[in-house]
Design a protein around this motif. Structure first.
Motif, PDB file in Angstrom:
ATOM      1  N   HIS A  31       0.843  -1.187   0.000  1.00 51.12           N
ATOM      2  CA  HIS A  31       0.000   0.000   0.000  1.00 51.12           C
ATOM      3  C   HIS A  31       0.884   1.245   0.000  1.00 51.12           C
ATOM      4  CE1 HIS A  31      -3.381  -2.624   1.058  1.00 51.12           C
ATOM      5  NE2 HIS A  31      -2.485  -3.258   1.780  1.00 51.12           N
ATOM      6  N   GLN A  32       0.429   2.280  -0.672  1.00 49.44           N
ATOM      7  CA  GLN A  32       1.176   3.533  -0.695  1.00 49.44           C
ATOM      8  C   GLN A  32       0.813   4.384   0.511  1.00 49.44           C
ATOM      9  OE1 GLN A  32      -0.011   5.007  -4.554  1.00 49.44           O
ATOM     10  NE2 GLN A  32       1.922   4.339  -5.433  1.00 49.44           N
ATOM     11  N   ILE A  33       1.805   5.101   1.002  1.00 49.44           N
ATOM     12  CA  ILE A  33       1.585   6.080   2.068  1.00 49.44           C
ATOM     13  C   ILE A  33       1.447   7.437   1.379  1.00 49.44           C
ATOM     14  CG2 ILE A  33       2.531   7.164   4.131  1.00 49.44           C
ATOM     15  CD1 ILE A  33       4.311   4.594   4.423  1.00 49.44           C
ATOM     16  N   VAL A  34       0.302   8.062   1.551  1.00 55.56           N
ATOM     17  CA  VAL A  34       0.032   9.330   0.884  1.00 55.56           C
ATOM     18  C   VAL A  34      -0.160  10.407   1.945  1.00 55.56           C
ATOM     19  CG1 VAL A  34      -1.530  10.573  -0.672  1.00 55.56           C
ATOM     20  CG2 VAL A  34      -1.054   8.136  -1.048  1.00 55.56           C
ATOM     21  N   LEU A  35       0.555  11.497   1.778  1.00 60.00           N
ATOM     22  CA  LEU A  35       0.467  12.628   2.691  1.00 60.00           C
ATOM     23  C   LEU A  35       0.391  13.892   1.850  1.00 60.00           C
ATOM     24  CD1 LEU A  35       0.620  13.469   5.715  1.00 60.00           C
ATOM     25  CD2 LEU A  35       3.092  13.627   5.419  1.00 60.00           C
ATOM     26  N   ASP A  36      -0.646  14.686   2.059  1.00 64.59           N
ATOM     27  CA  ASP A  36      -0.838  15.921   1.279  1.00 64.59           C
ATOM     28  C   ASP A  36      -0.786  15.651  -0.224  1.00 64.59           C
ATOM     29  OD1 ASP A  36      -1.044  17.419   3.625  1.00 64.59           O
ATOM     30  OD2 ASP A  36       1.127  17.718   3.720  1.00 64.59           O
ATOM     31  N   ASN A  37      -1.501  14.620  -0.667  1.00 70.63           N
ATOM     32  CA  ASN A  37      -1.595  14.233  -2.077  1.00 70.63           C
ATOM     33  C   ASN A  37      -0.255  13.865  -2.703  1.00 70.63           C
ATOM     34  OD1 ASN A  37      -4.425  14.559  -2.317  1.00 70.63           O
ATOM     35  ND2 ASN A  37      -4.126  16.775  -2.398  1.00 70.63           N
ATOM     36  N   ARG A  38       0.672  13.427  -1.876  1.00 70.38           N
ATOM     37  CA  ARG A  38       2.001  13.031  -2.347  1.00 70.38           C
ATOM     38  C   ARG A  38       2.317  11.644  -1.800  1.00 70.38           C
ATOM     39  NH1 ARG A  38       7.184  15.499   0.424  1.00 70.38           N
ATOM     40  NH2 ARG A  38       8.707  14.050  -0.380  1.00 70.38           N
ATOM     41  N   VAL A  39       2.756  10.742  -2.668  1.00 72.26           N
ATOM     42  CA  VAL A  39       3.177   9.423  -2.206  1.00 72.26           C
ATOM     43  C   VAL A  39       4.513   9.597  -1.505  1.00 72.26           C
ATOM     44  CG1 VAL A  39       3.842   7.089  -2.881  1.00 72.26           C
ATOM     45  CG2 VAL A  39       1.943   8.226  -4.044  1.00 72.26           C
ATOM     46  N   VAL A  40       4.540   9.228  -0.222  1.00 72.84           N
ATOM     47  CA  VAL A  40       5.741   9.453   0.577  1.00 72.84           C
ATOM     48  C   VAL A  40       6.348   8.150   1.096  1.00 72.84           C
ATOM     49  CG1 VAL A  40       5.036  11.788   1.238  1.00 72.84           C
ATOM     50  CG2 VAL A  40       4.411   9.838   2.696  1.00 72.84           C
ATOM     51  N   GLY A  41       5.821   7.028   0.627  1.00 79.10           N
ATOM     52  CA  GLY A  41       6.376   5.751   1.048  1.00 79.10           C
ATOM     53  C   GLY A  41       5.438   4.617   0.734  1.00 79.10           C
ATOM     54  N   ASP A  42       5.770   3.465   1.264  1.00 77.64           N
ATOM     55  CA  ASP A  42       4.927   2.300   1.098  1.00 77.64           C
ATOM     56  C   ASP A  42       4.977   1.463   2.362  1.00 77.64           C
ATOM     57  OD1 ASP A  42       7.234   0.309   0.713  1.00 77.64           O
ATOM     58  OD2 ASP A  42       7.554   1.656  -0.973  1.00 77.64           O
ATOM     59  N   VAL A  43       3.925   0.681   2.552  1.00 80.12           N
ATOM     60  CA  VAL A  43       3.808  -0.196   3.701  1.00 80.12           C
ATOM     61  C   VAL A  43       2.984  -1.390   3.244  1.00 80.12           C
ATOM     62  CG1 VAL A  43       1.765   1.019   4.582  1.00 80.12           C
ATOM     63  CG2 VAL A  43       3.141  -0.354   6.142  1.00 80.12           C
TER      64      VAL A  43
END
Length: 127
Positions: A31-43
């Motif tokens: 799954h992608q980590i999304v913060l402020d409409n920006r992909v910032v990582g994955d988990v």
């Protein structure tokens, strides 16, 4: 993020080896980590659980360097644990490298027990 490409490749191989079809993929996926409409990582999960025995899955996560140390990894780990429990996991495991102290802290903050050799484990909380 080359780590994401590597993780997806390993995950596809794990699903294929387990004989799982596309209907079985969620939630044992990346799954992608999304913060402020920006992909910032994955988990996500390193693969589906084995078909027999207790439901044990391994997790992994990665956060872009400029957001490390700000709680994004800790929060993402907590969310993937919630998903694992909701999907029926009994045990979740994770591994880190010796020098990845930040990742070790993320796991400990989320209730994992240090098994030694940079391996961590958490058992489903009692209801």
């Amino acid at each position: 993020m080359s780590e994401t490409v590597d993780a997806v490749s390993l995950l596809i191989q794990a699903h294929a080896a387990a004989g799982w079809s596309s209907e079985h993929q969620p939630p044992w996926w990346l799954h992608q980590i999304v913060l402020d409409n920006r992909v910032v990582g994955d988990v996500g999960f390193h693969g589906p659980p084995a078909p027999d025995g207790p439901v044990e899955v391994e997790i992994g996560y990665n956060v872009v360097e400029d957001l490390r140390g700000l709680g994004v990894g800790t929060a993402s780990c907590a969310l993937i644990l919630d998903l694992a429990w909701a999907a029926g996991a009994d045990v979740v495991v994770a591994e880190t490298t010796a020098d990845n102290v930040a990742s070790q802290r993320v796991l400990l903050r989320n209730g994992f027990v240090d098994l030694g050799d940079h391996r961590y484990r958490i058992v489903r909380p009692a209801p």
